[in-house]
Scaffold this active site. Structure first.
Site, PDB file in Angstrom:
ATOM      1  N   LYS A 139      -0.472  -8.155  -2.767  1.00 49.17           N
ATOM      2  CA  LYS A 139      -1.831  -7.633  -2.874  1.00 49.17           C
ATOM      3  C   LYS A 139      -1.749  -6.160  -3.244  1.00 49.17           C
ATOM      4  O   LYS A 139      -1.115  -5.375  -2.549  1.00 49.17           O
ATOM      5  CB  LYS A 139      -2.577  -7.790  -1.553  1.00 49.17           C
ATOM      6  CG  LYS A 139      -3.974  -7.187  -1.571  1.00 49.17           C
ATOM      7  CD  LYS A 139      -4.567  -7.048  -0.180  1.00 49.17           C
ATOM      8  CE  LYS A 139      -5.928  -6.375  -0.235  1.00 49.17           C
ATOM      9  NZ  LYS A 139      -6.447  -6.031   1.099  1.00 49.17           N
TER      10      LYS A 139
ATOM     11  N   TYR B 135       0.817  -1.200   0.000  1.00 49.96           N
ATOM     12  CA  TYR B 135       0.000   0.000   0.000  1.00 49.96           C
ATOM     13  C   TYR B 135       0.859   1.262   0.000  1.00 49.96           C
ATOM     14  O   TYR B 135       1.602   1.512   0.959  1.00 49.96           O
ATOM     15  CB  TYR B 135      -0.895   0.032   1.237  1.00 49.96           C
ATOM     16  CG  TYR B 135      -2.010  -0.984   1.252  1.00 49.96           C
ATOM     17  CD1 TYR B 135      -2.441  -1.610   0.085  1.00 49.96           C
ATOM     18  CD2 TYR B 135      -2.647  -1.301   2.440  1.00 49.96           C
ATOM     19  CE1 TYR B 135      -3.473  -2.528   0.109  1.00 49.96           C
ATOM     20  CE2 TYR B 135      -3.686  -2.212   2.475  1.00 49.96           C
ATOM     21  CZ  TYR B 135      -4.099  -2.824   1.307  1.00 49.96           C
ATOM     22  OH  TYR B 135      -5.122  -3.733   1.335  1.00 49.96           O
TER      23      TYR B 135
END
Length: 325
Positions: free
Chosen positions: A224, A190
């Site tokens: 991810k 992220y």
């Protein structure tokens, strides 16, 4: 199983063109290419081929939002406040794994062990402080994951945060432990922090592409990522990102290529309608993703509706199945 018929590559709009020699369907890394030790390879093979849709794909149900966002996410579907709702959905929907923090593993997983694989999240934070200094503190260990029978561990890495030096050091120790115990590492990659906000923002192609590459270079087995979202702020990204004019599919393919031999999971984000969700999954798989990790888009629905959507997802994944290698 043979590969499905290739489809046309995504087209770019005006500006810097996407490579004309790009394959029609971006191939996913194979287990043989990933340099895995026997423990990691065994666990990943279980996740990819023995649970969920199989065929080398991943369908993961995360339930870490209670810590990361707070109970607010459960107001839409009050039944989802009880973690057994997500556990039951993961089992009945034939997910590849469920991802959560240690408390939800220790208090509930013993009732589902052997029925649904576990990805144990090892760090986390609340949404109460701002993202300006994002950092997720440890919440568990690789030894906890082994004790609980997990098939992988998860780690949130905030790329670009002023605290990334501590983050990198903390992750390095977890990666070493994971290698020693043969535990696959899934990185929630992220982009965060003030510097990221000033260079196009956390949803820009620049930020997400950079985060995917950082995760690969630090030792992630699975990454991810969020889907890049084009906006006017892209003009603030460093060159050449500030002049790239890629279609959404081409931009995501760029992220997958930057992830190299790490498998890529697409984050679901906030709940969207069926058509948008299924289109996102098909586009992601066509452009090299190994699977999806959808939480709110699954468990914020009534269970019957969520199970209907998972059946549609399984049907899509069957089109992208490939044999072990």
């Amino acid at each position: 199983m043979s590969e499905p018929t290739a489809q046309s590559p995504p087209a770019s709009t005006t500006g810097t063109a996407y490579r004309s020699d790009a394959p029609l369907r971006l191939p996913r890394p194979t287990l043989a290419q990933m340099g895995l030790n026997p423990g990691k390879r065994t666990r990943l093979k279980r996740l990819l081929y023995q649970h969920g849709p199989g065929g080398g794909t991943l369908l993961v149900l995360p339930i870490d939002q209670g810590l990361e966002h707070g109970p607010v996410d459960f107001f839409v579907n009050p039944d989802a406040l009880d973690p057994t709702y997500q556990y039951d959905l993961a089992v009945e929907g034939k997910f590849s794994a469920i991802a959560l923090h240690i408390g939800l593993a220790e208090k509930y997983y013993h009732e589902y062990a052997g029925d649904i694989p576990l990805i144990l999240k090892l760090n986390g934070k609340t949404s109460i402080p701002s993202d300006a200094q994002s950092f997720s503190a440890p919440t568990g260990s690789v030894e906890d994951a082994v004790r609980l029978g997990a098939d992988a561990i998860g780690y949130t890495l905030y790329v670009g945060s002023p605290a990334q030096d501590r983050d990198f050091a903390q992750f390095s120790q977890i990666r070493e432990d994971a290698d020693r115990f043969g535990m696959p590492v899934v990185v929630w990659a992220y982009p965060r922090g003030e510097a990221v906000a000033k260079k196009g923002g956390k949803e820009s192609l620049y930020a997400i592409d950079y985060a995917a590459r950082v995760a690969l270079e630090l030792g992630a087995d699975i990454v991810k990522v969020n889907y890049p979202v084009p906006s006017e702020k892209d003009a603030d990204s460093p060159p050449p990102y500030n002049t790239l004019k890629l279609s959404p599919a081409a931009a995501f393919r760029k992220v997958v290529e930057s992830a190299g031999r790490a498998l890529v999971l697409v984050s679901g984000g906030e709940k969207v309608g069926d058509a948008e969700l299924l289109s996102k999954v098909r586009d992601s798989m066509n452009d090299g993703a190994t699977g999806i990790i959808f939480g709110r888009n699954m468990w914020q629905r009534p269970k019957a509706d969520a199970l209907r959507v998972t059946r549609e997802l399984h049907a899509i994944f069957r089109e992208y199945a490939q044999p072990p290698a």
